[in-house]
Motif scaffolding. Structure first.
Motif: not given
Length: 305
Positions: A112-133
């Protein structure tokens, strides 16, 4: 001659009248449970956070804490609690339930920790790129994210896990695929709010590049929100992983796993109720402590902000 209306006094204020009843909790000499909970907020939060840390330590040390081999029969089948050296008894094959619960806790919690961390990293990358550009980049990424959000996440996870076959890696892939879009939407909204602040606008007008703005200003600003979201969400990940395991999409038998052990022990619910109840109670306790500790993390970070 005018006659003034009689003055009425509320009950309890007239010396000759009956005394007003005391509040119930004042009579008991204590506060109400809700008032007590709020007054002890920090202590309660740190208690559950400490329990979560202890639980993580137990999960990491589970192979050394298990008193018996969790896979091999070590006693008579269906032994009750505290019998013949087995603290939680044995299952229908004579395997020690305490050992299997400890190893199942390790598998469920760490995954559960691994799933949460990996999902959070992917979501942060997508959210940062979408919100920034913004612009077409934001539109494409958010429409792609909404495709996953429009589908029932549990059904998609079951379908992916069934297509890939039983196994920890396949379960991890199935849950991660449906979990990262939630983080992407939250981080994107946070980035859009941060990008509209004056210091970000001043940095852009002074010629600072987008990558440096993201690294120095946007990413640090989204970390508290990301931590709060992940801490509140990890209990749900535990339940989803246990559900997939219950349906037979986790580790193959005889590997110890809480959801699978609960499913296999259901046939013994009338003869030896502790066989399915103990692993099921471990899942419930794991999810409960995770959610309460997540509330504590949110409260502590909110107070600091």
């Amino acid at each position: 001659m005018t006659v003034s209306p009689p003055v009425t006094t509320p009950a309890g204020t007239d010396p000759g009248g009956p005394a007003a009843p005391e509040p119930r909790f004042r009579l008991l000499g204590r506060m109400s449970p809700v008032a007590w909970w709020h007054s002890r907020g920090a202590a309660v939060d740190w208690t559950f956070i400490s329990l979560l840390v202890i639980m993580t330590a137990v999960a990491l040390a589970a192979p050394w804490l298990a008193p018996h081999d969790p896979v091999q029969p070590v006693g008579a089948p269906r032994q009750p609690w505290f019998s013949d050296g087995h603290l939680l008894g044995t299952d229908m094959l004579g395997r020690d339930l305490l050992s299997r619960s400890l190893l199942g806790l390790r598998t469920s919690w760490l995954l559960a920790i691994i799933v949460t961390v990996v999902g959070l990293v992917i979501g942060m990358i997508v959210g940062l790129v979408a919100g920034m550009y913004g612009g077409w980049v934001d539109t494409v990424l958010m429409r792609f994210t909404e495709v996953f959000l429009a589908l029932p996440s549990m059904i998609v996870a079951v379908a992916v896990a069934a297509a890939l076959g039983p196994g920890l890696v396949n379960t991890f892939i199935a849950v991660t695929i449906v979990w990262w879009p939630y983080y992407a939407r939250i981080i994107r909204s946070e980035v859009r709010a941060l990008a509209a602040r004056p210091h970000i606008e001043a940095a852009r007008m002074s010629g600072v590049g987008w990558f440096r703005i993201m690294r120095r200003h946007l990413l640090p600003g989204t970390i508290p929100t990301a931590i709060i979201t992940a801490s509140l969400d990890i209990g749900n990940v535990v339940l989803v992983l246990a559900t997939l395991s219950f349906l037979g999409l986790g580790q193959p038998s005889p590997a110890p796993e809480l959801g699978a052990d609960t499913s296999r022990g259901m046939v013994e619910i009338l003869n030896a109720w502790w066989v399915p109840v103990i692993p099921g109670a471990c899942v419930a306790l794991l999810s409960l402590i995770s959610n309460l500790a997540g509330d504590g993390v949110r409260n502590r970070l909110a107070n600091r902000r």
